[in-house]
Every structure is written in structure tokens, then in C-alpha cells.
Design an enzyme around this catalytic site. Structure first.
Site, short mmCIF file in Angstrom:
data_model
loop_
_atom_site.label_atom_id
_atom_site.label_comp_id
_atom_site.label_asym_id
_atom_site.label_seq_id
_atom_site.Cartn_x
_atom_site.Cartn_y
_atom_site.Cartn_z
N GLN A 250 0.82 -1.20 0.00
CA GLN A 250 0.00 0.00 0.00
C GLN A 250 0.86 1.26 0.00
O GLN A 250 0.47 2.28 -0.56
CB GLN A 250 -0.92 -0.01 1.22
CG GLN A 250 -2.19 0.83 1.07
CD GLN A 250 -3.11 0.32 -0.03
OE1 GLN A 250 -2.97 -0.79 -0.51
NE2 GLN A 250 -4.05 1.15 -0.45
N HIS A 253 1.63 3.43 -3.21
CA HIS A 253 0.70 4.39 -3.81
C HIS A 253 1.34 5.76 -3.99
O HIS A 253 1.11 6.44 -4.98
CB HIS A 253 -0.55 4.53 -2.94
CG HIS A 253 -1.68 3.65 -3.36
ND1 HIS A 253 -2.54 3.98 -4.38
CD2 HIS A 253 -2.08 2.44 -2.90
CE1 HIS A 253 -3.43 3.01 -4.52
NE2 HIS A 253 -3.18 2.07 -3.64
N GLU A 318 -7.49 4.06 6.99
CA GLU A 318 -8.34 3.67 5.86
C GLU A 318 -8.46 2.15 5.73
O GLU A 318 -9.56 1.59 5.71
CB GLU A 318 -7.74 4.28 4.59
CG GLU A 318 -8.47 3.94 3.32
CD GLU A 318 -7.75 4.46 2.08
OE1 GLU A 318 -8.38 4.51 1.02
OE2 GLU A 318 -6.55 4.80 2.19
N HIS A 319 -7.33 1.47 5.58
CA HIS A 319 -7.30 0.01 5.47
C HIS A 319 -6.68 -0.57 6.72
O HIS A 319 -5.60 -0.14 7.13
CB HIS A 319 -6.46 -0.44 4.27
CG HIS A 319 -6.83 0.20 2.97
ND1 HIS A 319 -6.18 1.33 2.49
CD2 HIS A 319 -7.76 -0.13 2.05
CE1 HIS A 319 -6.70 1.66 1.33
NE2 HIS A 319 -7.67 0.81 1.03
N ASP A 352 -8.96 -3.43 -2.97
CA ASP A 352 -8.68 -2.35 -3.92
C ASP A 352 -9.13 -2.69 -5.34
O ASP A 352 -9.51 -1.79 -6.10
CB ASP A 352 -7.17 -2.05 -3.95
CG ASP A 352 -6.78 -1.00 -2.92
OD1 ASP A 352 -7.67 -0.48 -2.22
OD2 ASP A 352 -5.58 -0.70 -2.82
N HIS A 411 -45.13 30.48 12.88
CA HIS A 411 -45.29 29.03 12.96
C HIS A 411 -46.60 28.69 13.69
O HIS A 411 -47.36 27.81 13.27
CB HIS A 411 -44.12 28.41 13.72
CG HIS A 411 -42.85 28.29 12.94
ND1 HIS A 411 -42.19 29.38 12.45
CD2 HIS A 411 -42.12 27.21 12.57
CE1 HIS A 411 -41.09 28.99 11.82
NE2 HIS A 411 -41.03 27.66 11.88
#
Length: 427
Positions: A250, A253, A318-319, A352, A411
Site C-alpha cells: 500500500q 501508492h 483507511e485500510h 482495492d 409558525h
């Protein structure tokens, strides 16, 4: 007590870099607002060296591109899309329109209404993110979005054929070869040739992510996405080769992609550091993954699985891969994560690319308050009410007193009018 054996850059250093990105994006979006297609073309020429007669692909161009893609690639794309479509459909089936009678004569309900138009960004650059086509375009279509447009940048002056094929097979109604801030701005703001959308989705680099942030409000978005993150939680049953492989897998990336290991085993922590160094000697993407690990990699040693949960929830990554004897312990106890990968048999790459869960997930601690992209993000849960005359008079008496309590005389008048009209039928 948690101990950092290795720690990445601090938040202040990251924020200083973000300021420069914000200023650049703001100026570009302002120019797109003022100059439309002219500015979009200027930016495309500058950043991608791309200035075709039109950015939108014709049906004929799309078909020719699809026909040029090898059969095996098409079959692989179709397999992945089948998995994603299947899971997304199950998610949609779990969402129901409702109508209930909460009091005699009072009917309340909600409908799940798809957004009318969505713009999907499919990243290119070093890695053509073919899978993002499935995750955004396909999921929007399963949700029932009528108009889904998709943008992806050219790669070294060429149209990314596999990405276009994936967008087409996913059901994109319009496909544009256009990248970066200019793509986000064109889809959200609109130009002479691109009709604006109601919502933007999809991952991208820091400039794309910042463009999405600044456009939020003008359009809806899926979530604010920063550099991708991976956390591996492991005990003594895990092996260093797998931990290192999954962290680097990962980290490749981008040079600012955080990767962390939380472990109860000091032995595993040390072996993992050595294994990462070994793998970086041969990993083809080591130039990126190595920098990411050096600058943003972390190793946290904890005393127990309970403490591992606490530290993992603080990171809210995230993961999150769970490589422990009992992965379900984390499924039952963790609360802050984008997606969980339970046990050594699965991994982030499955999520992914192919297995069926969506890969557009919260980063930068956003997992504390949101999940990732799914069919529900493309649906507006809108309420309605229907009331009989008798019920209106009953509810109106309560409403009148409560409006008076707050000083809302206008109202109160609405309620009083209903009481007067519908409450005297039997008199």
C-alpha cells in the site's frame, strides 16, 4: 503502554504542505469559473500535454478502444465488476422505503432517491486506476443515478484503453479524457461543453482531493480523501514476510502514504523492519514505497490486544489488516476504520481491485465519523408526511403551544389555522 519503535512525520509538517496545495487549487477553480472551456484546455495542455478537438470520447471512439483491449483484460475487468455489482446490489436491497402510521391519521415515511447526476474521477498518473471505474461509476449506476460522467487523464499523451473500457463496461454515460483540477472543476462548475453534475466522487492526488474539498457545497461529494493509509495489527502468530509485503503493497501508492504496524510482539516488529529493508531491494516500486515507509511509516508496540484496539482506533486508518490468532475480536471491538481485512487469507489488494467491497475509503481520521463509498452515498433519504384532518387538529394543538413557547408566532399561526379548520367539524 504503547511504545513507538518508529514514527512518521508529524501533523504540522503535513499541514504546511497542504497550505500550498490549497492556494494553487483555489486560483485554478476561479479561472475555470470565469473562462470555462478555454481555461480547461489551457490547463490540460500545461499539465498533460493534451488538447484534442474535444475531450469527450464519441461512441465510435469508445467502441474502437474497447475492441483494442486484450480479451483477457476485458474478462478480468468483467469479473471484478461482477463482484462489485453483486455486493453493491445487496447493499441497495438492504435500504428500504418506509411509511408508518405513528399516530392515528399521521403517516410518516422516507424514500431513498438517487442523485440525478454524478461525476466520477478515475486517477491516472503513475498508476492508471482501472478499478476506480468499478468503484464509482458502477456503484452509482447500481444506486440508480441517471447520468454518470467519468473523467480520466491521458497517460504520457495516450488514452488509457483499459480504463476507458472499464468505465464503459461500468455504464458511464459520458467519458472524458481529462485530468486533475481541471476535470474536477469542469464537472462541478460546468463549461460550454460539459454540463455540471450534482455530485463528485473518486480518489485522486493532493490537488484533486483539495479541488473536491473546495467544490463541496456547490456539489455533493463522497468523502474527503487524502493519501492512502494501511495499518496491520499483528500478534506473534503473524509472519514478518506477510506483514512487510502488505505494508509496502500500500505504501507504493505515493511517497506520503502512511503505513503502520501495531503489534504485541517485539520480535515480529524487529523482523518486519528487517524484512521491509530486504523487500525494498527488489520491489519495482521501491522508489516510492521506500520513501513512504521512511517518512510516514510507524511501528507501535503494545502490551495487549485491548491496547491494540485503542491505538488502532486512535489512528482511524483507511485500510486495517488483522493478522492475529482471533481476527474477529477486532471486528467486534474496533470502531474507527475504513475497511477491515480479517485474517491472512485476504489483503488490501483484494479490496482495492476485485473482491467486491468499495475501495474509496475515509483517510486522515475521517473513519471516526464516516464509512466509505457505497450505494447509499448516491441516495438521498428524503422524508414526507401525510395527515388526516382529525389528526391535523390534534397535532396542531400541541404544535401551537410549542411554537408559542419558542416565540415563533408565524409558525403558531400555521398550526392554529389547521386547528380552526379541521377541529370544528363536529361542532
Amino acid at each position: 503502554m504503547a511504545t513507538f519503535l518508529k514514527q512518521g512525520k508529524n501533523d504540522q509538517e503535513v499541514q504546511e504542505a497542504d497550505v500550498k496545495v490549497k492556494e494553487a487549487v483555489s486560483e485554478v477553480l476561479k479561472n475555470i469559473e470565469e473562462n470555462g472551456d478555454e481555461e480547461v484546455r489551457k490547463l490540460s495542455e500545461k499539465f498533460d500535454k493534451w488538447s484534442p478537438e474535444q475531450f469527450r470520447l464519441t461512441d465510435e471512439q469508445i467502441q474502437n478502444i474497447v475492441d483494442s483491449v486484450p480479451e483477457q483484460v476485458l474478462n478480468d475487468i468483467k469479473f471484478a465488476q461482477e463482484q462489485i455489482r453483486n455486493f453493491a446490489q445487496h447493499q441497495k436491497d438492504a435500504l428500504k422505503d418506509i411509511e408508518v402510521e405513528t399516530l392515528p391519521g399521521v403517516f410518516l415515511g422516507h424514500k431513498n432517491i438517487p442523485v440525478n447526476s454524478v461525476g466520477c474521477y478515475i486517477p491516472g498518473g503513475r498508476y492508471p486506476m482501472v478499478a476506480s471505474s468499478h468503484m464509482s461509476v458502477l456503484t452509482a449506476k447500481v444506486a440508480g443515478v441517471k447520468r454518470v460522467i467519468a473523467c480520466t487523464p491521458p497517460i504520457k499523451g495516450e488514452i488509457p484503453s483499459a480504463t476507458v473500457a472499464a468505465m464503459h463496461l461500468a455504464g458511464a454515460d459520458e467519458i472524458f479524457i481529462l485530468g486533475g483540477i481541471q476535470a474536477m472543476g469542469a464537472m462541478a462548475i460546468g463549461t460550454e461543453t460539459i454540463e455540471p453534475v450534482d455530485m463528485l466522487v473518486g480518489p485522486g492526488n493532493a490537488f484533486v482531493a483539495e479541488a473536491k474539498r473546495q467544490l463541496y457545497g456547490r456539489v455533493g461529494i463522497d468523502l474527503f480523501a487524502g493519501p492512502t493509509e494501511v495499518l496491520v495489527v499483528a500478534d506473534e502468530t503473524a509472519d514478518a514476510e506477510m506483514v512487510a509485503t502488505d505494508l509496502l503493497g500500500q505504501a507504493e501508492h505515493g511517497p506520503n502514504s502512511p503505513a503502520a504496524l501495531i503489534t504485541t510482539s517485539e520480535k515480529l516488529a524487529k523482523e518486519t523492519e528487517k524484512e521491509i529493508e530486504r523487500q525494498l531491494e527488489t520491489l519495482p516500486t521501491a522508489d516510492v514505497a521506500g520513501v513512504a515507509w521512511q517518512d510516514y511509516g510507524s511501528i507501535i508496540l503494545v502490551d495487549s490486544l485491548e491496547e491494540a484496539v485503542v491505538e488502532a482506533d486512535k489512528l482511524a486508518y483507511e485500510h486495517v489488516e488483522i493478522l492475529t490468532e482471533d481476527p474477529n475480536y477486532f471486528l467486534e471491538n474496533m470502531t474507527n476504520y475504513g475497511a477491515l481485512f480479517l485474517g491472512p487469507e485476504t489483503n488490501v489488494a483484494y479490496g482495492d481491485k476485485v473482491i467486491g467491497t468499495n475501495h474509496t475509503l475515509p483517510t486522515k481520521k475521517a473513519a471516526r465519523y464516516t464509512g466509505g463509498l457505497w450505494v447509499g452515498k448516491f441516495l438521498k433519504t428524503c422524508t414526507y408526511q401525510r395527515v388526516t384532518p382529525e389528526a391535523s387538529a390534534t397535532v396542531g394543538e400541541y404544535a401551537s403551544r410549542l411554537c408559542d413557547l419558542e416565540g415563533f408566532k408565524g409558525h403558531q399561526a400555521q398550526a392554529d389555522l389547521r386547528v380552526e379548520r379541521y377541529g370544528k367539524k363536529d361542532k
